[in-house]
Design an enzyme around this catalytic site. Sequence first.
Site, PDB file in Angstrom:
ATOM      1  N   GLU B 284      42.548  45.213  95.653  1.00  0.00           N
ATOM      2  CA  GLU B 284      43.263  46.747  94.889  1.00  0.00           C
ATOM      3  C   GLU B 284      42.483  46.343  93.969  1.00  0.00           C
ATOM      4  O   GLU B 284      41.568  48.268  93.926  1.00  0.00           O
ATOM      5  CB  GLU B 284      44.311  45.782  94.785  1.00  0.00           C
ATOM      6  CG  GLU B 284      45.239  47.010  94.670  1.00  0.00           C
ATOM      7  CD  GLU B 284      46.407  46.947  94.632  1.00  0.00           C
ATOM      8  OE1 GLU B 284      47.092  46.298  94.511  1.00  0.00           O
ATOM      9  OE2 GLU B 284      47.617  47.449  93.587  1.00  0.00           O
ATOM     10  N   GLU B 287      38.800  48.366  95.317  1.00  0.00           N
ATOM     11  CA  GLU B 287      39.621  49.540  96.153  1.00  0.00           C
ATOM     12  C   GLU B 287      39.448  50.569  94.820  1.00  0.00           C
ATOM     13  O   GLU B 287      39.032  52.092  95.263  1.00  0.00           O
ATOM     14  CB  GLU B 287      40.557  49.262  96.941  1.00  0.00           C
ATOM     15  CG  GLU B 287      40.616  50.892  98.075  1.00  0.00           C
ATOM     16  CD  GLU B 287      43.083  50.587  98.491  1.00  0.00           C
ATOM     17  OE1 GLU B 287      42.978  49.347  98.106  1.00  0.00           O
ATOM     18  OE2 GLU B 287      43.213  51.442  98.554  1.00  0.00           O
ATOM     19  N   CYS B 310      52.632  46.532  96.351  1.00  0.00           N
ATOM     20  CA  CYS B 310      52.912  44.995  96.582  1.00  0.00           C
ATOM     21  C   CYS B 310      54.164  45.136  96.888  1.00  0.00           C
ATOM     22  O   CYS B 310      54.478  44.147  97.031  1.00  0.00           O
ATOM     23  CB  CYS B 310      52.782  44.242  95.293  1.00  0.00           C
ATOM     24  SG  CYS B 310      50.740  44.281  94.916  1.00  0.00           S
ATOM     25  N   SER B 330      47.319  51.959  97.429  1.00  0.00           N
ATOM     26  CA  SER B 330      46.359  51.002  97.901  1.00  0.00           C
ATOM     27  C   SER B 330      46.334  51.102  99.301  1.00  0.00           C
ATOM     28  O   SER B 330      48.286  51.038  99.823  1.00  0.00           O
ATOM     29  CB  SER B 330      46.246  49.726  97.166  1.00  0.00           C
ATOM     30  OG  SER B 330      45.671  48.676  97.947  1.00  0.00           O
ATOM     31  N   LYS B 369      61.373  42.037 100.955  1.00  0.00           N
ATOM     32  CA  LYS B 369      60.203  41.256 101.054  1.00  0.00           C
ATOM     33  C   LYS B 369      60.905  41.103 103.402  1.00  0.00           C
ATOM     34  O   LYS B 369      59.520  40.283 104.069  1.00  0.00           O
ATOM     35  CB  LYS B 369      59.608  39.900 101.090  1.00  0.00           C
ATOM     36  CG  LYS B 369      59.058  40.425 100.043  1.00  0.00           C
ATOM     37  CD  LYS B 369      58.115  40.638  99.695  1.00  0.00           C
ATOM     38  CE  LYS B 369      57.151  41.097  98.697  1.00  0.00           C
ATOM     39  NZ  LYS B 369      55.959  41.529  98.429  1.00  0.00           N
ATOM     40  N   GLU B 372      59.884  43.734 105.431  1.00  0.00           N
ATOM     41  CA  GLU B 372      58.399  43.888 105.100  1.00  0.00           C
ATOM     42  C   GLU B 372      57.620  42.313 106.493  1.00  0.00           C
ATOM     43  O   GLU B 372      56.947  43.364 107.082  1.00  0.00           O
ATOM     44  CB  GLU B 372      57.291  44.143 104.195  1.00  0.00           C
ATOM     45  CG  GLU B 372      56.422  43.487 104.216  1.00  0.00           C
ATOM     46  CD  GLU B 372      55.714  43.217 102.434  1.00  0.00           C
ATOM     47  OE1 GLU B 372      55.903  42.577 101.837  1.00  0.00           O
ATOM     48  OE2 GLU B 372      54.952  44.096 102.145  1.00  0.00           O
ATOM     49  N   GLU B 377      52.909  46.193 111.379  1.00  0.00           N
ATOM     50  CA  GLU B 377      52.010  46.000 110.611  1.00  0.00           C
ATOM     51  C   GLU B 377      51.243  44.771 110.794  1.00  0.00           C
ATOM     52  O   GLU B 377      50.047  44.619 110.370  1.00  0.00           O
ATOM     53  CB  GLU B 377      51.739  46.650 109.347  1.00  0.00           C
ATOM     54  CG  GLU B 377      52.282  48.962 109.730  1.00  0.00           C
ATOM     55  CD  GLU B 377      53.551  49.280 109.576  1.00  0.00           C
ATOM     56  OE1 GLU B 377      54.358  48.132 109.652  1.00  0.00           O
ATOM     57  OE2 GLU B 377      54.034  50.212 109.453  1.00  0.00           O
ATOM     58  N   CYS B 526      59.444  42.298  90.120  1.00  0.00           N
ATOM     59  CA  CYS B 526      60.593  41.183  90.981  1.00  0.00           C
ATOM     60  C   CYS B 526      61.105  40.706  90.552  1.00  0.00           C
ATOM     61  O   CYS B 526      62.289  39.636  90.672  1.00  0.00           O
ATOM     62  CB  CYS B 526      58.881  40.436  91.225  1.00  0.00           C
ATOM     63  SG  CYS B 526      57.781  41.649  91.634  1.00  0.00           S
TER      64      CYS B 526
END
Lengths: 179, 596
Positions: B284, B287, B310, B330, B369, B372, B377, B526
Amino acid sequence: MTKIKHLIQNFSLQKFKKGGQKMSNVENLVKELVKIHGKNRNSLMPVLQGVVKEEKYLSEDAMMAIAKELDLSTADVYGTASFYTFLDTVPRGKNIIRVCKTITCHMKGKDELIKALEDALKIKVGETTHDKQFTLLTANCLGWCHKGPVMLINDEIYPETSPQAALEIIEKYQTSTKK
Amino acid sequence: MGKYLVNLKINNIPVSVEEGTTILDAAKNLNFKIPTLCYHSDLSIAGNCRVCVVEVKGQRVLSAACATPVSEGMDVFTNSEKVRASRKNVVELLLSEHNADCTKCYKNGNCELQEMTSEYSVGNHIYLDLVKDKDKILDISSPSIVKDDSKCIRCQRCVRTCEELQAVSALAVVNKGDHQKISTFLNKPMHEVVCTNCGQCVNRCPTGALVEKNYIDEVWNAIYDPDKFVVVQTAPAVRAALGEGLGVELGQRVTGKMVAALKKLGFNKVLDTDFTADLTIMEEGTELLTRLKKALVDKESVALPMFTSCSPGWIKFVEHIFPEYLANLSTCKSPQQMFGALAKTYYADKINIKPEKMVSVSVMPCTAKKYECDRPEMRSSGYKDVDYVITTRELARMIKQAGIEFNKLESERYDSILGESTGAAVIFGATGGVMEAALRTAYEIVTGREVPFTNLDIKPVRGMEGIKEAAIKIKDTVPAWSFLEGVELKIAIASGLANAKKLVEAIRDGKATYHFVEIMACPGGCIGGGGQPIPTSAEIRKKRIEAIYEEDTNMTLRKSHDNPEVQEVYKEFLGSPLGHKSHDLLHTHYKPRKRY
């Protein structure tokens, strides 16, 4: 003041109708209503009422369009709409009949009144006729206890309605609709 | 101007509090606990459950302590006969509409209503059970959250959470009177609506009406299956909170004990999401610098500011609410998914295990999560990169199920490789942490020097505020990055989606410009995630954040690029950041979703 607002609203909607747009285009209707009532949260109620006035109920598309225009969540719009008996979220007929079900009207014969309407329209309470002309509902106290039983058709109140009188009244709506 | 002090008596004890204080808070000052259900310190006052009623002398009816401000000369009784009888009645009424099948409930033993029942409602129920008559839905459609209307007491904490903290409003109060319920738009299944799966509602639900979908049995099955090789990764924030459910004092780090417990549970390898957090920083950070180069040198049109990626709750929020900003995200996958992609490729190969035999489990502070890892993907290894996600709460439960005395465990170390990490990775668990970690590395890449902050602690990006901003002047660059000479790098940080929304709107309306923006979906980052131990409050989150920074300070390595295992993975497998392999395994793109 309210009256003036209504006049403006009706005028503007008529203009809108003449514009050649189909009223089924609920997104345009909502946009038009938001133009009149404003984009803030306070305008949610009048916009909901405006849509119900034209469409008889709030469709999924209508609620989504309102959420988008007023920057609210769809659940929020649905939550508000579902609170009010007169803001329907399921399809309704052109004419909505509401028979008062509260105790005074009950004692003055609302059951017979409902029975007569059910037989004449061939539907049960909560249903809509096949030709989408009538929906039959019950309502909580309409404030006409001294002249029960009462029924409300759209915005028109019919006090002391006997089963026979009720049939004549809906006859009138039927013919007026056919014209 | 100072606030006026108001004098009153609670249970005959005089107390002076600031004007505007509620009876509930005034009683707290005197250590009188008044029970609450709809009240939550993170939310606005609702005053609808009525269990906090107290008697005020001279008043005919009882008052809700959470919603009544104190007044001069007030004489309050929190435990009179009338109060206790009334509370008992309130609890009984709530129970009459609650599916009190406690032995079968996931929240059994950790339920505020159940606790209140044992305090106030001993004996036969005096009201009819009305649960059967309600049109209630058990919604298991979401991979993250289970919603069971039959257990809902309509306190509306979830509705306020979703609106006030997260600005999502996937849930609303619908209908009225005895038909009132908490619902999505038109009762649609949870997986079809704008829900971001953040689980903040789960953290605040006082009953079992909103809980995480648990994968405990699936994980046990994998562990017991002799043909499976089960690897587990643990997110940074888990170590700062796991102890809370296992008899450890709030705010104590339990990294070593957690590793020991996971080994005892039977996982074949215990590895660390922190490793891929370091990896994320490499990708990142590069990037960001690449985007800046494209914008400043090549004069290409490139999406700035760059947003961190994230937090899966934040990702889904962007997909729904700000699809026009998808390009600003990102392209890095979250550390969890980077780990998953590496585990079944590089790691499986290295330890000579067939990827189809590997089961990849992750322990996360997060319910999003779970969603996710189910995304299409996230299958770049050719398999499901992460098979099961369990929350901090589920891990605590597994540890209890296994009969492990957590407090008595000796610390153990993560397995290698994919187990080493730096202080920069552990702070990913707190709001501002990803930013700080990225700056520690990016600044050094550009200038060849460490960030100009004492002891590497970038204090301006730390703290519990919902939105933070800072600027760092880049001076004396190394030749390769000379185009950044004198540039003032503008950054912003938000936690909680309501704050994120404000920040993105400010950017959209041109009121603020930044180069790099860190967003975490949950308040405080988090550590305040939807999968963390219940209860949560600002104070609890603060303690967890302190634990996170303490862990960072105690690490030998504090900068992601110093992680020797990360360097090894690049040498042996990935090549370089943003290289071809990285692109295939560690990066992705997201698609717009319907908002309405």
